[in-house]
Design a protein around this motif. Structure first.
Motif, PDB file in Angstrom:
ATOM      1  N   GLU A 213     -21.590  59.386  20.076  1.00 46.92           N
ATOM      2  CA  GLU A 213     -21.726  60.524  20.986  1.00 46.92           C
ATOM      3  C   GLU A 213     -20.390  61.184  21.299  1.00 46.92           C
ATOM      4  N   LYS A 217     -19.995  65.074  20.426  1.00 47.43           N
ATOM      5  CA  LYS A 217     -19.708  66.023  21.510  1.00 47.43           C
ATOM      6  C   LYS A 217     -18.456  66.834  21.213  1.00 47.43           C
ATOM      7  N   LYS A 221     -18.762  70.881  20.397  1.00 46.61           N
ATOM      8  CA  LYS A 221     -18.044  71.805  21.286  1.00 46.61           C
ATOM      9  C   LYS A 221     -17.037  72.647  20.506  1.00 46.61           C
ATOM     10  N   LYS A 254     -28.895  66.717  24.624  1.00 40.51           N
ATOM     11  CA  LYS A 254     -27.447  66.650  24.829  1.00 40.51           C
ATOM     12  C   LYS A 254     -26.727  67.544  23.827  1.00 40.51           C
ATOM     13  N   TRP A 258     -24.111  70.456  24.581  1.00 43.56           N
ATOM     14  CA  TRP A 258     -22.744  70.483  24.041  1.00 43.56           C
ATOM     15  C   TRP A 258     -22.443  71.770  23.282  1.00 43.56           C
TER      16      TRP A 258
END
Length: 396
Positions: A213, A217, A221, A254, A258
């Protein structure tokens, strides 16, 4: 008096020059006023790009042995004859190839997938641009096989995701400029069937792209900052389950948080539902699993209709100025059609013909409906209805 005349003449000359200059400037401005001024259309110009993507291209041994020619080569072209125009007609086409291509290891299907290189050439000819290699079978021919698989596709001009050739920390993830729209494509695998035990920690970190993760992430991003659209292709879930797990739902949400715009899930070998997520006033899209695109997991082999079914996802992006949105999303149900050739090989089993069908072309009113017999027509109609209901895509 003479001095005064000199000053007067100089003053008159200056006034005359100023007057001439004013007349000249007036003429110039008048001329410019009649010249059309180009408007800045950068903020209003619309750019569009169409992306298609499908689930597993999974070559069990019967698929490649059935494609073997008399000269020992392999021809997979017929398998894709009814989907070629769909894939080739897109601005960007992504295929999920599950397996390896490595001449240093024997050809094989389950549990160690290793196919002839002709499948890569076939995918190129079919119209694919990007190949997703983020899956649990990418180490079936060890790390050397994974890297050779990348090389085979890259040598044909196909980009790959999910495996890094040298060092993940130093290589950029894939961003494709498609008709003026920058599309980032990222792939992540849940695991590697224990084959990662053959790697050093350094090799693992340098080459593989898993569901860590923290790394996901960071990359998603970064992709949101660099690209107009971010597409993430995660591989996880429960095989043959028609609904996503809680872990899938949480992680895919998620990913959207992100910065992912589109999440195209894979691994369960069956289709799972779609979901639309609202974020910052825009709609994001998740399909939890696209299912199999082509494999030998047909009803006749598994007594389960769902593994022979899949999806061709079809999305259009629209960019106006610096703003890019998902304009349209369609989920085209697919089906593997197979029938015996009446030929038997040294392996002791019958060879088969395989075709991937886009069901819209084969349901009532479809352009290829007449190619099917009554039994197959019924099968196609049932598959189309059941898959449409399961996916439940509500994009208007």
């Amino acid at each position: 008096m003479k001095k005064f005349r000199i000053i007067y003449r100089k003053t008159s000359l200056i006034c005359l020059l100023i007057l001439c200059l004013c007349l000249l400037l007036a003429a110039i401005f008048d001329l410019l006023g009649n010249v059309p001024v180009k408007k800045d259309n950068a903020k209003t110009e619309k750019k569009t790009a169409r992306l298609v993507a499908n689930g597993d291209i999974l070559l069990h041994d019967i698929l490649y042995t059935s494609a073997r020619q008399e000269d020992g080569s392999y021809d997979f072209t017929p398998y894709f004859e009814y989907v070629k125009d769909w894939i080739d007609g897109a601005d960007l086409a992504i295929g999920d190839y599950e397996g390896t291509i490595c001449p240093d290891y024997p050809l094989g299907g389950y549990p160690l997938f290793n196919a002839p290189p002709e499948i890569a050439a076939c995918m190129k000819d079919t119209g694919y641009d990007v190949v997703d290699l983020a899956h649990n079978h990418i180490l079936d021919s060890q790390l050397a096989g994974a890297l050779n698989t990348v090389d085979v596709f890259n040598s044909l001009g196909l980009d790959t995701i999910g495996i890094y050739k040298t060092n993940r920390a130093q290589e950029d993830f894939l961003i494709k400029d498609v008709k003026g729209i920058k599309i980032a494509i990222l792939g992540y695998a849940y695991g590697y069937n224990g084959m990662e035990a053959n790697l050093t920690e350094a090799e693992y970190e340098a080459h593989l792209s898993d569901l860590d993760e923290k790394e996901m992430k960071k990359e998603i991003k970064e992709a949101e900052e660099k690209a107009d659209i971010t597409v993430v292709m995660p591989q996880m879930g429960t095989e043959y389950a028609l609904e996503p797990t809680d872990e899938q739902i949480k992680l895919y949400h998620k990913m959207v948080d992100w910065g992912a715009d589109v999440v195209l899930g894979g691994h369960p070998h069956v289709v799972e539902p779609a979901e639309i997520v609202e974020k910052d006033g825009n709609r994001k899209f998740i399909i939890y699993s696209m299912g199999n695109f082509i494999s030998n997991q047909t009803y006749e082999r598994m007594e389960n209709v769902w593994p022979e079914r899949g999806l061709l996802m079809d999305l259009t992006f629209e960019k106006t100025g610096s703003q890019t949105v998902i304009k349209t999303v369609k989920a085209h149900p697919t089906l593997v059609w197979s029938w015996g050739k009446g030929e038997y090989g040294s392996e002791g089993y019958e060879y088969f013909n395989y075709r991937v069908l886009i069901l819209e072309d084969f349901i009532e009113g479809g352009r290829h409906r007449d190619l099917l017999d009554e039994t197959m027509q019924t099968k196609v109609d049932q598959a189309y209805q059941e898959m449409t209901e399961l996916v439940n895509l509500q994009w208007e």
